[in-house]
Scaffold this motif. Structure first.
Motif, PDB file in Angstrom:
ATOM      1  N   GLY A 137     -15.649  21.660   5.385  1.00 34.09           N
ATOM      2  CA  GLY A 137     -14.690  22.649   5.877  1.00 34.09           C
ATOM      3  C   GLY A 137     -14.286  22.447   7.321  1.00 34.09           C
ATOM      4  O   GLY A 137     -13.601  23.307   7.889  1.00 34.09           O
ATOM      5  N   GLU A 138     -14.690  21.339   7.948  1.00 36.32           N
ATOM      6  CA  GLU A 138     -14.304  21.060   9.334  1.00 36.32           C
ATOM      7  C   GLU A 138     -12.832  20.658   9.422  1.00 36.32           C
ATOM      8  O   GLU A 138     -12.193  20.838  10.455  1.00 36.32           O
ATOM      9  N   ALA A 139     -12.329  20.065   8.368  1.00 32.58           N
ATOM     10  CA  ALA A 139     -10.929  19.658   8.283  1.00 32.58           C
ATOM     11  C   ALA A 139     -10.424  20.017   6.891  1.00 32.58           C
ATOM     12  O   ALA A 139     -11.207  20.251   5.960  1.00 32.58           O
ATOM     13  N   GLU A 140      -9.121  20.049   6.784  1.00 31.21           N
ATOM     14  CA  GLU A 140      -8.505  20.462   5.525  1.00 31.21           C
ATOM     15  C   GLU A 140      -7.671  19.354   4.913  1.00 31.21           C
ATOM     16  O   GLU A 140      -7.479  19.302   3.696  1.00 31.21           O
ATOM     17  N   GLY A 141      -7.135  18.447   5.778  1.00 27.80           N
ATOM     18  CA  GLY A 141      -6.264  17.380   5.308  1.00 27.80           C
ATOM     19  C   GLY A 141      -6.709  16.018   5.781  1.00 27.80           C
ATOM     20  O   GLY A 141      -7.485  15.887   6.738  1.00 27.80           O
ATOM     21  N   PHE A 142      -6.195  14.981   5.116  1.00 25.94           N
ATOM     22  CA  PHE A 142      -6.557  13.606   5.475  1.00 25.94           C
ATOM     23  C   PHE A 142      -5.496  12.657   4.929  1.00 25.94           C
ATOM     24  O   PHE A 142      -4.910  12.894   3.866  1.00 25.94           O
ATOM     25  N   PHE A 143      -5.274  11.571   5.678  1.00 26.73           N
ATOM     26  CA  PHE A 143      -4.374  10.499   5.227  1.00 26.73           C
ATOM     27  C   PHE A 143      -5.185   9.267   4.856  1.00 26.73           C
ATOM     28  O   PHE A 143      -6.047   8.827   5.615  1.00 26.73           O
TER      29      PHE A 143
ATOM     30  N   ARG B 285      -6.099  17.370  -3.424  1.00 30.82           N
ATOM     31  CA  ARG B 285      -4.741  17.645  -3.907  1.00 30.82           C
ATOM     32  C   ARG B 285      -3.783  16.780  -3.097  1.00 30.82           C
ATOM     33  O   ARG B 285      -3.682  16.910  -1.870  1.00 30.82           O
ATOM     34  N   MET B 286      -3.066  15.878  -3.759  1.00 28.89           N
ATOM     35  CA  MET B 286      -2.149  14.967  -3.083  1.00 28.89           C
ATOM     36  C   MET B 286      -0.798  15.651  -2.886  1.00 28.89           C
ATOM     37  O   MET B 286      -0.163  16.080  -3.856  1.00 28.89           O
ATOM     38  N   LEU B 287      -0.351  15.706  -1.622  1.00 30.89           N
ATOM     39  CA  LEU B 287       0.895  16.403  -1.312  1.00 30.89           C
ATOM     40  C   LEU B 287       2.100  15.482  -1.229  1.00 30.89           C
ATOM     41  O   LEU B 287       3.209  15.876  -1.605  1.00 30.89           O
TER      42      LEU B 287
ATOM     43  N   GLU C 111       0.819  -1.202   0.000  1.00 28.83           N
ATOM     44  CA  GLU C 111       0.000   0.000   0.000  1.00 28.83           C
ATOM     45  C   GLU C 111       0.860   1.262   0.000  1.00 28.83           C
ATOM     46  O   GLU C 111       1.911   1.316   0.643  1.00 28.83           O
ATOM     47  N   VAL C 112       0.412   2.248  -0.724  1.00 31.40           N
ATOM     48  CA  VAL C 112       1.068   3.551  -0.746  1.00 31.40           C
ATOM     49  C   VAL C 112       0.183   4.544  -0.004  1.00 31.40           C
ATOM     50  O   VAL C 112      -0.978   4.764  -0.376  1.00 31.40           O
ATOM     51  N   GLY C 113       0.709   5.104   1.088  1.00 30.36           N
ATOM     52  CA  GLY C 113      -0.043   6.093   1.844  1.00 30.36           C
ATOM     53  C   GLY C 113      -0.033   7.436   1.134  1.00 30.36           C
ATOM     54  O   GLY C 113       0.948   7.807   0.474  1.00 30.36           O
ATOM     55  N   ILE C 114      -1.124   8.184   1.280  1.00 29.57           N
ATOM     56  CA  ILE C 114      -1.259   9.493   0.642  1.00 29.57           C
ATOM     57  C   ILE C 114      -1.752  10.502   1.675  1.00 29.57           C
ATOM     58  O   ILE C 114      -2.771  10.276   2.330  1.00 29.57           O
ATOM     59  N   PHE C 115      -1.021  11.611   1.815  1.00 30.26           N
ATOM     60  CA  PHE C 115      -1.572  12.730   2.572  1.00 30.26           C
ATOM     61  C   PHE C 115      -2.064  13.746   1.559  1.00 30.26           C
ATOM     62  O   PHE C 115      -1.328  14.162   0.657  1.00 30.26           O
ATOM     63  N   LEU C 116      -3.318  14.172   1.737  1.00 35.23           N
ATOM     64  CA  LEU C 116      -3.953  15.066   0.771  1.00 35.23           C
ATOM     65  C   LEU C 116      -4.634  16.220   1.491  1.00 35.23           C
ATOM     66  O   LEU C 116      -4.878  16.159   2.704  1.00 35.23           O
ATOM     67  N   VAL C 117      -4.937  17.242   0.724  1.00 38.86           N
ATOM     68  CA  VAL C 117      -5.749  18.358   1.230  1.00 38.86           C
ATOM     69  C   VAL C 117      -6.911  18.575   0.271  1.00 38.86           C
ATOM     70  O   VAL C 117      -6.865  18.175  -0.900  1.00 38.86           O
ATOM     71  N   TRP C 118      -7.952  19.203   0.782  1.00 37.61           N
ATOM     72  CA  TRP C 118      -9.116  19.514  -0.046  1.00 37.61           C
ATOM     73  C   TRP C 118      -8.742  20.577  -1.081  1.00 37.61           C
ATOM     74  O   TRP C 118      -7.822  21.374  -0.863  1.00 37.61           O
ATOM     75  N   HIS C 119      -9.426  20.566  -2.196  1.00 36.42           N
ATOM     76  CA  HIS C 119      -9.030  21.425  -3.319  1.00 36.42           C
ATOM     77  C   HIS C 119      -9.116  22.925  -3.004  1.00 36.42           C
ATOM     78  O   HIS C 119      -8.452  23.744  -3.663  1.00 36.42           O
ATOM     79  N   THR C 120      -9.893  23.306  -1.998  1.00 39.20           N
ATOM     80  CA  THR C 120     -10.010  24.733  -1.654  1.00 39.20           C
ATOM     81  C   THR C 120      -8.885  25.206  -0.737  1.00 39.20           C
ATOM     82  O   THR C 120      -8.786  26.403  -0.451  1.00 39.20           O
ATOM     83  N   SER C 121      -8.037  24.287  -0.267  1.00 40.87           N
ATOM     84  CA  SER C 121      -6.960  24.648   0.653  1.00 40.87           C
ATOM     85  C   SER C 121      -5.943  25.558  -0.025  1.00 40.87           C
ATOM     86  O   SER C 121      -5.643  25.438  -1.222  1.00 40.87           O
ATOM     87  N   LYS C 122      -5.382  26.465   0.761  1.00 38.26           N
ATOM     88  CA  LYS C 122      -4.316  27.338   0.255  1.00 38.26           C
ATOM     89  C   LYS C 122      -2.979  26.599   0.192  1.00 38.26           C
ATOM     90  O   LYS C 122      -2.012  27.108  -0.392  1.00 38.26           O
ATOM     91  N   VAL C 123      -2.924  25.428   0.816  1.00 35.89           N
ATOM     92  CA  VAL C 123      -1.695  24.625   0.813  1.00 35.89           C
ATOM     93  C   VAL C 123      -1.560  23.917  -0.531  1.00 35.89           C
ATOM     94  O   VAL C 123      -2.426  23.143  -0.922  1.00 35.89           O
TER      95      VAL C 123
END
Length: 366
Positions: free
Chosen positions: A223-229, A248-250, A155-167
């Motif tokens: 909008g309660e959270a911005e990122g997720f793994f 958006r995958m970081l 498995e490949v882990g992914i940390f991502l943010v929602w598309h509206t994030s400034k990150v």
């Protein structure tokens, strides 16, 4: 019968060869040599024949360490339908769910209670076989003594943010706080956030209380959270998110990049020391053994080899793979039983200070 004749003829040939090369060298004559060779050949043939006949008319229990409906369960049920075609005697394979304690209930059962004759195997969550290494007292097993049937996926882990994030990049994540959804402080998701903060210098704020991925993605949308793994195979199944560019995958948390994500960097690209690199690698180990299929200690070697071979052949089978795809599952980097066991052994030989650091990151600090 034909196979038996071939074995006996081979034994006679070996006897003649030994007799010609050993005449006058010892006290035993050709009759003794023939008897020994015949005994060894027939005994070896008998063991293989017994192992092949053993499974005929039997049922193999495939324990799944989670509730019905999840990814581990879905994959196990596809394996259960196809494995019998590659096991001599075509036994049935019956899925039995045994959830609890993040997979430890099933692993403890397999190690301490299950039959050791080859009729019970299990698939457990990826981190379970590492629990004894990190000092988990509920893990009542020696992970290195399990017999590995194989590993179905890395498995490949992914940390991502929602598309509206400034990150936009990992560099941004190191300078801006990101509220990141998790189940609780002890979850693997929260562990990943602590890992990225501790090794890479990100500023991920752990926001707990979300039972699973569905609720976490809803939190991103609200909008309660911005990122997720999450893991790449699970994210790919959410085709609407990718098709509509909603995430958006970081960074990828894995030893190697996913083949279809060449432009998303690895976490290892950002570590600052060799020690941190070792900590990261050990932390990524559960992903490398992402879909374990194991058996109890003590399974007779001939039966274990049959199960291992059946697993590899099933994993290559096109009909099997098409059925996996039909339920939005895939397998990559399949490992044989011996390969998976060797990789686990390698991780268990990690330096003590590295293990201690990873163990500290597994525990909530709040």
């Amino acid at each position: 019968m034909e196979l038996l004749k071939l074995r006996l003829n081979a034994a006679r040939f070996r006897q003649r060869f030994i007799y010609r090369n050993a005449r006058g060298r010892g006290a035993f004559g050709p009759s003794f040599s023939l008897a020994v060779l015949l005994f060894l050949s027939v005994s070896s043939f008998g063991r293989a024949e017994d192992a092949e006949d053993f499974f005929k008319g039997k049922a193999i229990d495939l324990i799944v360490a989670s509730t019905p409906g999840g990814g581990y369960d879905a994959m196990a049920r596809v394996y259960a339908r196809h494995l019998p075609r590659y096991i001599p005697g075509a036994p049935s394979v019956v899925v039995r769910n045994m959830p609890g304690a993040g997979g430890l209930v099933a692993a403890n059962y397999l190690y301490n209670t299950a039959s050791r004759d080859g009729t019970v195997i299990a698939t457990v969550q990826q981190g379970v076989v590492f629990q004894p290494l990190f000092g988990e007292k509920q893990a009542r097993f020696d992970a290195l003594k399990f017999n590995w049937i194989g590993n179905a996926n890395s498995e490949v882990g992914i940390f991502l943010v929602w598309h509206t994030s400034k990150v936009k990049t990992m560099q941004d994540a190191m300078s801006s706080e990101i509220a990141s959804a998790a189940t609780d402080g002890g979850s693997s998701t929260a562990f990943t956030y602590r890992l990225l903060n501790g090794l890479l210098g990100t500023k991920l704020k752990i926001v707990t209380g979300y039972p699973g991925a569905n609720e976490s993605f809803m939190a991103l949308e609200r909008g309660e959270a911005e990122g997720f793994f999450t893991v790449w195979t699970s994210l790919k199944a959410r085709t609407n998110l990718l098709r509509n560019n909603l995430v958006r995958m970081l960074v990828q948390i894995a030893m190697e990049k996913a083949s279809d994500l060449p432009d998303v960097p690895l976490a290892s690209d950002f570590v600052k020391s060799d020690f941190d690199r070792q900590v990261l690698e050990l932390s990524e180990a559960p992903g490398a053994l992402g879909r374990p299929y194991i058996a109890p200690p003590g399974v007779p070697p001939e039966r274990l080899r049959i199960l291992q071979t059946a697993f590899v052949n099933t994993s290559k089978d096109e009909t099997f793979r098409k059925e996996l795809a039909s339920v939005n599952l895939e397998i990559e980097n399949v490992m044989s039983g011996p390969e998976a066991a060797a990789l686990l052994q390698r991780f268990y030989q990690s330096p003590k200070e590295v293990v201690a650091k990873v163990e500290s990151l597994t525990k909530p600090t709040d």
